[in-house]
Design a protein around this motif. Sequence first.
Motif, short mmCIF file in Angstrom:
data_model
loop_
_atom_site.label_atom_id
_atom_site.label_comp_id
_atom_site.label_asym_id
_atom_site.label_seq_id
_atom_site.Cartn_x
_atom_site.Cartn_y
_atom_site.Cartn_z
N ASP A 169 0.65 -1.00 -0.02
CA ASP A 169 0.16 0.00 0.04
C ASP A 169 0.99 1.54 -0.31
O ASP A 169 1.58 1.24 1.11
N THR A 210 -4.18 -1.41 -9.16
CA THR A 210 -5.26 -0.37 -8.00
C THR A 210 -5.56 -0.35 -6.72
O THR A 210 -5.92 0.53 -5.99
N GLU A 211 -6.45 -1.90 -6.79
CA GLU A 211 -6.64 -2.54 -5.51
C GLU A 211 -5.83 -2.48 -4.68
O GLU A 211 -6.25 -2.40 -2.83
N ASN A 213 -3.04 0.02 -4.17
CA ASN A 213 -2.70 1.11 -4.03
C ASN A 213 -1.51 0.62 -4.44
O ASN A 213 -0.29 1.57 -3.76
N ARG A 215 1.00 2.45 -6.97
CA ARG A 215 0.69 3.59 -8.02
C ARG A 215 1.95 3.04 -9.05
O ARG A 215 3.09 2.53 -9.14
N SER A 269 0.01 11.09 -5.00
CA SER A 269 -0.54 10.41 -4.40
C SER A 269 -2.16 10.12 -5.42
O SER A 269 -2.33 8.58 -5.03
N TYR A 270 -2.32 10.39 -6.03
CA TYR A 270 -4.08 11.08 -6.79
C TYR A 270 -3.83 10.68 -8.42
O TYR A 270 -4.02 10.54 -9.55
N THR A 272 -2.06 7.66 -11.60
CA THR A 272 -0.96 6.29 -11.52
C THR A 272 -2.09 6.42 -13.04
O THR A 272 -2.64 7.01 -13.51
#
Length: 286
Positions: A169, A210-211, A213, A215, A269-270, A272
């Motif tokens: 994560d 994505t699941e 987390n 990136r 962090s946002y 990917t």
Amino acid sequence: MSDKPTSFARQHQAHQPGDERKMQPQPESFMKDYKAAGKLTGKIALVSGGDSGIGRAVCIGFAKEGAQVAFIYKDEDADAEITCEHIRKAGAPVLAIKGDIASAEFCRDTVRKTVAEFGGLNVLVNNAAEQHVQEDITDISEAQLRQTFDTNIFGTFFLTQAAMEHLSDGDSIINTTSIVAYRGKSVLLDYAATKGALVALTRSLAGSLTERNIRVNAVAPGPIWTPLIPASFSADEVENFGASSPMGRAGQPDEVAPSYIFLASNDASYMTGQVLHPNGGTVIGG
């Protein structure tokens, strides 16, 4: 006006990935003017092709931001040691690993060594690459085609596969693609094909992770003054390398490395499945 060089001494190297110490002028790859802010404190990074060029600047930048750094290099021992010295000057430990990422077993062993040395892995940068100029598709031998894909694609796959059990994560994978993935390059057909494949891999892997987390992003540099340039092109082509970019010059590794630092940090962090384009002004749609 920029103080960056707009032309270079005529030079050629017969060996890839090339020797940075022999380049004139020397690339700017030590991140001398970079101001760190602790963005990667506590992170452990593994960078392929970290002995010179963009990879060197990324390693040193990561170290300045507080990361512990392992890097892979093929056979440029002197360049690798210079990178190590600058990482240590930045106050970070370093592990340099020599070998060929075309080997899945080497990639697995490299990840094992990194985890054993530093206790984990948080950031993987797939940066090592090679390219070979050929004027015509019929001049590209099967051996060249396979070697280019072995390094640029299979090496990325193998390293990523080996890293997966250690990433979790908030961790990050960053691939080095290229402007040629979007614009093409008539004398680098196989190289351009691998870089296009890396864009597709980046986007696909980002979706699959994505699941968890984790990136996955990429950087697509334009013309950057690295050892791969004199090791690929003729002395005449090297002399004016980068002059056709909108900014009228080649970029320096130090101008590219901040993109990797951003993507490796929580600032991204946002993000990917995205590609950053430090390329001197060429507008890329996609």
